[in-house]
Scaffold this active site. Structure first.
Site, PDB file in Angstrom:
ATOM      1  N   CYS A 161     -26.490  14.866 -28.468  1.00  0.00           N
ATOM      2  CA  CYS A 161     -27.660  14.171 -27.923  1.00  0.00           C
ATOM      3  C   CYS A 161     -27.212  13.148 -26.884  1.00  0.00           C
ATOM      4  O   CYS A 161     -26.262  12.388 -27.121  1.00  0.00           O
ATOM      5  CB  CYS A 161     -28.411  13.464 -29.051  1.00  0.00           C
ATOM      6  SG  CYS A 161     -29.750  12.392 -28.457  1.00  0.00           S
ATOM      7  N   GLU A 170     -22.452  11.821 -37.137  1.00  0.00           N
ATOM      8  CA  GLU A 170     -22.519  10.973 -35.947  1.00  0.00           C
ATOM      9  C   GLU A 170     -21.496   9.847 -36.017  1.00  0.00           C
ATOM     10  O   GLU A 170     -20.869   9.490 -35.006  1.00  0.00           O
ATOM     11  CB  GLU A 170     -23.929  10.391 -35.790  1.00  0.00           C
ATOM     12  CG  GLU A 170     -24.081   9.572 -34.509  1.00  0.00           C
ATOM     13  CD  GLU A 170     -25.439   8.922 -34.373  1.00  0.00           C
ATOM     14  OE1 GLU A 170     -25.488   7.817 -33.804  1.00  0.00           O
ATOM     15  OE2 GLU A 170     -26.440   9.510 -34.838  1.00  0.00           O
ATOM     16  N   CYS A 208     -31.934   4.885 -31.433  1.00  0.00           N
ATOM     17  CA  CYS A 208     -32.635   5.607 -30.367  1.00  0.00           C
ATOM     18  C   CYS A 208     -34.146   5.408 -30.450  1.00  0.00           C
ATOM     19  O   CYS A 208     -34.706   5.069 -31.502  1.00  0.00           O
ATOM     20  CB  CYS A 208     -32.264   7.085 -30.387  1.00  0.00           C
ATOM     21  SG  CYS A 208     -33.163   8.087 -31.575  1.00  0.00           S
TER      22      CYS A 208
END
Length: 331
Positions: A105, A135, A204
């Site tokens: 992403c 992540e 995000c």
């Protein structure tokens, strides 16, 4: 016939796929169209079994490590997941002469760059996140060993002992609870006034928006249902946010068949959202399951409208993507 009991469904917006997840799935679909099966994917492309199984049905093969790719298929694409990977993974792919497509992403890539900037400027990096999450593994893997420390909770922040308190910078996992993370940052800033924040918020927009919509819908709900996978960080945070915002009960389900109707019982108000990796077809499946048992009315709890769109890899942009290609997740 006995009349169905009334039910108000507060349907959150935004919910489900974010731009980063949508892009990652598109990359696998386009690679299959452009290069044919098999297309290999390292780890789950996103944290959702329905999505993974849908891609497997199209010809994707999911592997844990690159050495599982047979020699005869090394000219076929291998896709890296949306969560990001350590630097060692593309280096390994290049050493094996593999053709890889990175589906990380762009907002995760931004966190990688923020962390590397801290390190380049001589700061020890504090990563706020959950140990073992892909992540977190990917972000820590951007930095030399010994230059990054993981802090998970306020309690961790209260006891963390850096070598040089005057040279610290922090970043966060993109899918954390906004409120919980604020508490961790506040504790670190209280203890280390010289702590440098990233140039932009690491959590995000999609995580923030989904949590805010849940906060708007959850108060007074007899039950709040989040559609998502048990290994999806952002989905689990929505379950927690709903409870803190005032839902009487809050559960996480992957599919309609997981709903325990005896436990659900006699409810009159239901909150419904979906994690950023959960497809809309499953949200619709959940709604239909409740409609089969209740006289349900849907009310939108819309916090914001998302119109972000992230471009796929340059190698795939000339391959046509049709609505039919994505119907398995979008309906």
């Amino acid at each position: 016939m006995t009349a169905k009991p009334h039910l108000m469904i507060k349907l959150c917006g935004p919910r489900g796929f974010c731009a980063g997840v949508d892009r990652a799935i598109q990359i696998v679909v386009l690679a299959l169209k452009g290069y044919g099966a098999p297309v290999y994917v390292r780890h789950e492309i996103v944290h959702n079994r329905y999505v993974v199984e849908g891609l497997e049905a199209k010809g994707a093969v999911f592997v844990e490590e690159l050495d599982e790719i047979p020699a005869e298929h090394r000219s076929q694409p291998v896709v890296f997941s949306a969560h990001g990977v350590p630097k060692s993974v593309p280096e390994d792919a290049e050493a094996r002469n593999l053709f890889y497509l990175d589906a990380t992403c762009p907002l995760v890539s931004k966190v990688h760059k923020q962390a590397m900037r801290h390190q380049r400027l001589g700061r020890h990096v504090i990563l706020i996140g959950h140990a073992g999450h892909p992540e977190v593994i990917g972000t820590m893997g951007q930095l030399p060993e010994g230059t990054v420390s993981l802090v998970e909770t306020v309690e961790d922040a209260a006891v963390y002992q850096p070598i040089d308190p005057e040279n610290l910078g922090f970043v966060t996992q993109t899918t954390l609870s906004v409120d919980d993370t604020a508490g961790v940052i506040a504790k670190l800033q209280e203890r280390f006034p010289a702590l440098t924040a990233p140039a932009a918020d690491s959590i995000c927009y999609a995580t923030t928006n989904r949590q805010e919509a849940v906060k708007q819908a959850a108060p007074g709900c007899d039950l709040f249902v989040t559609v998502g996978a048990p290994n999806s960080s952002n989905s689990k945070r929505l379950v927690e946010v709903a409870l803190k915002a005032g839902a009487k009960r809050s559960i996480l389900v992957q599919r309609a068949h997981e709903l325990d109707w005896d436990a659900i019982g006699d409810i009159r108000s239901l909150g419904l959202s979906a994690g950023a990796s959960a497809p809309e077809v499953v949200v619709n499946e959940i709604i239909e399951a409740f409609k089969s048992r209740f006289d349900a009315r849907i009310e939108l709890a819309e916090f914001s409208i998302e119109d972000e769109n992230f471009l796929v890899n340059r190698e795939l942009r000339n391959i046509e993507l049709t609505p039919e290609d994505m119907a398995f997740v979008n309906g």
